[in-house]
Motif scaffolding. Structure first.
Motif, PDB file in Angstrom:
ATOM      1  N   UNK A  84       7.373   3.031 -12.017  1.00 43.43           N
ATOM      2  CA  UNK A  84       8.534   2.304 -11.523  1.00 43.43           C
ATOM      3  C   UNK A  84       9.181   3.048 -10.359  1.00 43.43           C
ATOM      4  N   UNK A  85       9.339   4.369 -10.509  1.00 39.15           N
ATOM      5  CA  UNK A  85       9.948   5.170  -9.453  1.00 39.15           C
ATOM      6  C   UNK A  85       9.102   5.152  -8.184  1.00 39.15           C
ATOM      7  N   UNK A  86       7.780   5.286  -8.334  1.00 40.35           N
ATOM      8  CA  UNK A  86       6.888   5.265  -7.174  1.00 40.35           C
ATOM      9  C   UNK A  86       6.922   3.909  -6.486  1.00 40.35           C
ATOM     10  N   UNK A  87       6.970   2.843  -7.262  1.00 42.00           N
ATOM     11  CA  UNK A  87       6.988   1.501  -6.686  1.00 42.00           C
ATOM     12  C   UNK A  87       8.290   1.237  -5.940  1.00 42.00           C
ATOM     13  N   UNK A  88       9.407   1.703  -6.473  1.00 37.05           N
ATOM     14  CA  UNK A  88      10.702   1.481  -5.833  1.00 37.05           C
ATOM     15  C   UNK A  88      10.812   2.242  -4.516  1.00 37.05           C
ATOM     16  N   UNK A  89      10.127   3.377  -4.407  1.00 37.43           N
ATOM     17  CA  UNK A  89      10.222   4.206  -3.207  1.00 37.43           C
ATOM     18  C   UNK A  89       9.305   3.740  -2.077  1.00 37.43           C
ATOM     19  N   UNK A  90       8.306   2.930  -2.375  1.00 35.12           N
ATOM     20  CA  UNK A  90       7.333   2.511  -1.363  1.00 35.12           C
ATOM     21  C   UNK A  90       7.922   1.450  -0.435  1.00 35.12           C
ATOM     22  N   UNK A  91       7.520   1.455   0.862  1.00 35.69           N
ATOM     23  CA  UNK A  91       8.023   0.440   1.797  1.00 35.69           C
ATOM     24  C   UNK A  91       7.423  -0.936   1.504  1.00 35.69           C
ATOM     25  N   UNK A  92       8.131  -2.000   1.920  1.00 33.80           N
ATOM     26  CA  UNK A  92       7.677  -3.371   1.677  1.00 33.80           C
ATOM     27  C   UNK A  92       6.898  -3.876   2.892  1.00 33.80           C
ATOM     28  N   UNK A  93       5.751  -4.515   2.647  1.00 36.84           N
ATOM     29  CA  UNK A  93       4.914  -5.051   3.728  1.00 36.84           C
ATOM     30  C   UNK A  93       4.320  -6.383   3.289  1.00 36.84           C
ATOM     31  N   UNK A  94       4.399  -7.377   4.176  1.00 41.54           N
ATOM     32  CA  UNK A  94       3.857  -8.704   3.874  1.00 41.54           C
ATOM     33  C   UNK A  94       2.494  -8.863   4.534  1.00 41.54           C
ATOM     34  N   UNK A  95       1.541  -9.452   3.768  1.00 44.78           N
ATOM     35  CA  UNK A  95       0.209  -9.745   4.306  1.00 44.78           C
ATOM     36  C   UNK A  95      -0.200 -11.131   3.839  1.00 44.78           C
ATOM     37  N   UNK A  96      -0.201 -12.076   4.764  1.00 45.51           N
ATOM     38  CA  UNK A  96      -0.593 -13.445   4.431  1.00 45.51           C
ATOM     39  C   UNK A  96       0.335 -14.063   3.404  1.00 45.51           C
ATOM     40  N   UNK A  97      -0.248 -14.588   2.339  1.00 43.31           N
ATOM     41  CA  UNK A  97       0.543 -15.227   1.294  1.00 43.31           C
ATOM     42  C   UNK A  97       1.193 -14.216   0.358  1.00 43.31           C
ATOM     43  N   UNK A  98       0.788 -12.953   0.467  1.00 43.39           N
ATOM     44  CA  UNK A  98       1.340 -11.907  -0.399  1.00 43.39           C
ATOM     45  C   UNK A  98       2.575 -11.318   0.255  1.00 43.39           C
ATOM     46  N   UNK A  99       3.730 -11.521  -0.369  1.00 48.51           N
ATOM     47  CA  UNK A  99       4.987 -11.059   0.222  1.00 48.51           C
ATOM     48  C   UNK A  99       5.184  -9.546   0.089  1.00 48.51           C
ATOM     49  N   UNK A 100       4.594  -8.941  -0.919  1.00 51.43           N
ATOM     50  CA  UNK A 100       4.730  -7.496  -1.122  1.00 51.43           C
ATOM     51  C   UNK A 100       3.340  -6.911  -1.401  1.00 51.43           C
ATOM     52  N   UNK A 101       2.733  -6.335  -0.366  1.00 53.78           N
ATOM     53  CA  UNK A 101       1.360  -5.843  -0.475  1.00 53.78           C
ATOM     54  C   UNK A 101       1.256  -4.671  -1.439  1.00 53.78           C
ATOM     55  N   UNK A 102       2.293  -3.837  -1.521  1.00 51.67           N
ATOM     56  CA  UNK A 102       2.250  -2.694  -2.432  1.00 51.67           C
ATOM     57  C   UNK A 102       2.171  -3.166  -3.882  1.00 51.67           C
ATOM     58  N   UNK A 103       2.988  -4.151  -4.244  1.00 51.48           N
ATOM     59  CA  UNK A 103       2.961  -4.678  -5.611  1.00 51.48           C
ATOM     60  C   UNK A 103       1.601  -5.296  -5.921  1.00 51.48           C
ATOM     61  N   UNK A 104       1.032  -5.992  -4.932  1.00 48.99           N
ATOM     62  CA  UNK A 104      -0.283  -6.614  -5.109  1.00 48.99           C
ATOM     63  C   UNK A 104      -1.353  -5.561  -5.370  1.00 48.99           C
ATOM     64  N   UNK A 105      -1.403  -4.542  -4.497  1.00 50.18           N
ATOM     65  CA  UNK A 105      -2.459  -3.530  -4.623  1.00 50.18           C
ATOM     66  C   UNK A 105      -2.274  -2.666  -5.874  1.00 50.18           C
ATOM     67  N   UNK A 106      -1.020  -2.384  -6.240  1.00 47.81           N
ATOM     68  CA  UNK A 106      -0.768  -1.586  -7.435  1.00 47.81           C
ATOM     69  C   UNK A 106      -1.275  -2.316  -8.683  1.00 47.81           C
ATOM     70  N   UNK A 107      -0.942  -3.606  -8.790  1.00 48.04           N
ATOM     71  CA  UNK A 107      -1.402  -4.392  -9.934  1.00 48.04           C
ATOM     72  C   UNK A 107      -2.916  -4.567  -9.897  1.00 48.04           C
ATOM     73  N   UNK A 108      -3.471  -4.846  -8.720  1.00 50.42           N
ATOM     74  CA  UNK A 108      -4.914  -5.064  -8.584  1.00 50.42           C
ATOM     75  C   UNK A 108      -5.701  -3.821  -8.995  1.00 50.42           C
ATOM     76  N   UNK A 109      -5.336  -2.673  -8.444  1.00 45.56           N
ATOM     77  CA  UNK A 109      -6.074  -1.447  -8.739  1.00 45.56           C
ATOM     78  C   UNK A 109      -5.942  -1.063 -10.210  1.00 45.56           C
ATOM     79  N   UNK A 110      -4.731  -1.201 -10.748  1.00 45.12           N
ATOM     80  CA  UNK A 110      -4.530  -0.843 -12.146  1.00 45.12           C
ATOM     81  C   UNK A 110      -5.365  -1.690 -13.085  1.00 45.12           C
TER      82      UNK A 110
END
Length: 254
Positions: free
Chosen positions: A107-133
């Motif tokens: 949670x702490x790592x996710x809150x500290x990361x910058x927000x970036x939009x890619x296509x239909x994905x509004x938050x690329x960090x949240x997407x990649x974190x969930x995908x990789x996990x």
């Protein structure tokens, strides 16, 4: 191996991995963006489904003795790793697996990361974190389901057990939206480590040409023997830890 034993072994092993994957997805959704985290979850599930579709028929085509030798060896490696950590945790030599702390760190790592939009994905960090996990933990779920199912010539039942474990843990995560800290994961890992080690020993020996007395009836005996040995190791390590602590304190104080 009976259908009930196959289902239970796969279900327990996959539950452990599903808890860890769910914790990561919950952290990504809570700290960042639920929609992006769910996109990552679904993308990971599609990736895993493709792997199952590709590897399942290939494993079924391998001759049974060779399959049991390879699967037995792999299960033995996984089982001994899990069992070693579980024994060290149970004896106090290693910190217990804490889902609450893992959730807080994610949670702490996710809150500290910058927000970036890619296509239909509004938050690329949240997407990649969930995908990789989900992919990383899901690969172990796929491995467990395929190896157990292929060895027992019952991939549908093994897949059903893996799917049931994932669904149960996911529903629990959705219901509480918090780390699944109440799941006795350390105890489950001990049990699963015993089972994987026993199954790996049993199937690996059969694949190498050995014949167990009583055939499949010997499997519960192997499971029991591994469990007794593991519990004895825990007791011995606890006793050793208690005996060495006073010595360590004396050295520090002197």
């Amino acid at each position: 191996m009976s259908g009930g034993a196959l289902f239970l072994a796969v279900f327990l092993a996959c539950t452990v991995e599903a808890v860890e994957a769910t914790t990561i997805v919950l952290a990504a959704g809570t700290a960042r963006d639920w929609k992006s985290a769910l996109y990552g979850l679904f993308a990971a599930l599609v990736t895993l489904a493709v792997l199952i579709g590709a590897l399942g028929p290939a494993l079924s085509a391998v001759p049974l003795p060779a399959l049991r030798l390879v699967v037995g060896g792999l299960l033995l490696v996984f089982g001994l790793q899990w069992l070693r950590k579980a024994i060290l945790r149970a004896s106090g030599y290693k910190a217990l697996h804490d889902e609450e702390q893992i959730y807080a760190d994610e949670l702490a790592a996710a809150q500290a990361a910058p927000r970036e939009r890619r296509g239909a994905v509004t938050d690329w960090y949240a997407f990649t974190l969930a995908f990789k996990g989900v992919v990383l933990e899901g690969l172990e779920v796929v491995f467990i389901a395929l190896t157990f199912g292929a060895n027992d010539h019952n991939l549908p039942l093994a897949s059903l057990a893996a799917g049931a474990a994932v669904i149960v843990v996911a529903l629990a995560g959705i219901a509480v939206r918090a780390p699944l800290a109440r799941v006795p994961e350390n105890s489950m890992k001990f049990v699963v480590g015993v089972m994987l080690t026993a199954f790996g020993t049993f199937w690996g020996a059969e694949g190498a040409g050995a014949h167990w007395p009583g055939s499949d009836a010997a499997l519960p005996v192997v499971v029991g023997a591994v469990a007794v040995f593991a519990v004895a190791l825990v007791a011995a390590l606890r006793r050793s830890r208690v005996l060495t602590q006073p010595t360590a304190e004396f050295v520090v104080s002197s």
